[in-house]
Design an enzyme around this catalytic site. Structure first.
Site, short mmCIF file in Angstrom:
data_model
loop_
_atom_site.label_atom_id
_atom_site.label_comp_id
_atom_site.label_asym_id
_atom_site.label_seq_id
_atom_site.Cartn_x
_atom_site.Cartn_y
_atom_site.Cartn_z
N ASP A 111 0.86 -1.18 0.00
CA ASP A 111 0.00 0.00 0.00
C ASP A 111 0.90 1.24 0.00
O ASP A 111 1.87 1.31 0.76
CB ASP A 111 -0.89 -0.01 1.25
CG ASP A 111 -1.88 1.13 1.28
OD1 ASP A 111 -3.03 0.91 0.89
OD2 ASP A 111 -1.49 2.23 1.71
N ASN A 119 -2.35 13.27 -2.42
CA ASN A 119 -3.48 13.86 -3.14
C ASN A 119 -3.81 15.26 -2.63
O ASN A 119 -4.06 16.19 -3.41
CB ASN A 119 -4.71 12.97 -3.02
CG ASN A 119 -4.70 11.81 -4.00
OD1 ASN A 119 -4.11 11.91 -5.08
ND2 ASN A 119 -5.34 10.72 -3.65
N HIS A 124 -5.02 15.39 -7.30
CA HIS A 124 -5.33 14.03 -7.71
C HIS A 124 -4.63 13.61 -8.99
O HIS A 124 -4.36 12.42 -9.19
CB HIS A 124 -6.85 13.86 -7.85
CG HIS A 124 -7.57 13.87 -6.54
ND1 HIS A 124 -7.64 12.76 -5.72
CD2 HIS A 124 -8.23 14.86 -5.89
CE1 HIS A 124 -8.33 13.05 -4.63
NE2 HIS A 124 -8.70 14.32 -4.71
N GLU A 157 -5.01 2.54 -3.58
CA GLU A 157 -3.55 2.61 -3.65
C GLU A 157 -2.92 1.30 -3.17
O GLU A 157 -1.76 1.26 -2.80
CB GLU A 157 -3.02 3.79 -2.83
CG GLU A 157 -3.27 3.71 -1.35
CD GLU A 157 -4.60 4.33 -0.90
OE1 GLU A 157 -4.70 4.67 0.29
OE2 GLU A 157 -5.52 4.48 -1.74
#
Length: 241
Positions: A111, A119, A124, A157
């Protein structure tokens, strides 16, 4: 079956149809000379030939387009639109197959650390670029290190690597190599700056006592979040390794 099975005849329709018309004309004129056919009969047969040629070409165009749509749809079912890594559906199917057919199976769950902060800080679009660049980089490295390994995007993610017929020690070593290569990956922001990323990792292997394939995945996922709780940029391994 792939898109190259068809000759790209759909790119130059005028050239191809003109060529077929010319070849047909030559063929019918030669037939008239060889068999002393009436000119009107040859003209009629040539017109029929042209009609059949155009209709056949149009039908082949339809088949070509349908074939390409099927390829696109099949890919969309198995691959993530953003990163082009294999998606959750593909992962679930492969995991079940590998678990059933491989005595030895490794799984690396990872992850991206602080992805929400990326972000929020850079936007983004940069966050998407992080996922795309990381996917491309990891897949390039996997192709060199362990070609049988497969990378999947299994969450926002979150990514998972499946390693069929890979010993526990090799699975752990690959996790370390992946962690290192991601640390070295520089990502560009919209203002021209650069920053690095890290991943938290959980490593699991197949156990004879596992109730099923998802048991193995859930164990790796649990180890992944243990890495996050321990400070991120960590690798937590299955006790069997």
């Amino acid at each position: 079956m792939n898109g190259t099975i068809f000759f790209p005849f759909d790119r130059y329709p005028k050239t191809i149809l003109s060529g077929k018309a010319l070849l047909g004309l030559v063929a019918w004129l030669l037939m008239q000379a060889a068999q002393s056919l009436a000119f009107n009969d040859v003209v009629a047969m040539y017109i029929v030939y042209l009609i059949v040629t155009v209709v056949s070409y149009g039908y082949m165009l339809l088949l070509r387009r349908e074939h390409l749509v099927q390829i696109r749809d099949a890919r969309n079912v198995q691959f993530d639109d953003l990163t082009h890594a294999r998606n959750w559906l593909s992962f679930r199917n492969d995991l079940a197959q590998y678990f059933a057919t491989n005595q030895v199976l490794g799984l690396i769950a990872m992850d991206v650390d602080n992805f929400k902060q990326i972000n929020d800080t850079y936007g983004h679009l940069v966050g998407n670029a992080v996922l795309i660049q990381m996917t491309n980089h990891v897949e390039e490295q996997l192709a060199k290190w362990m070609p049988d390994a497969r990378l999947y995007r299994t969450g926002g993610e979150e990514f998972t690597i499946l390693l069929p017929e890979t010993q526990p020690a090799e699975t752990y070593q690959l996790a370390r190599d992946v962690q290192t290569t991601i640390r070295q990956l520089g990502v560009s922001s919209v203002d021209g700056g650069h920053f690095s990323i890290t991943v938290s990792i959980g490593v699991s292997v197949k156990r004879q006592t596992d109730a099923g394939a998802m048991t193995m995945f859930k164990r790796a996922d649990h180890l992944l979040y243990k890495s996050k709780r321990n400070g991120r940029d960590q690798i937590t391994v299955d006790e069997m390794i």
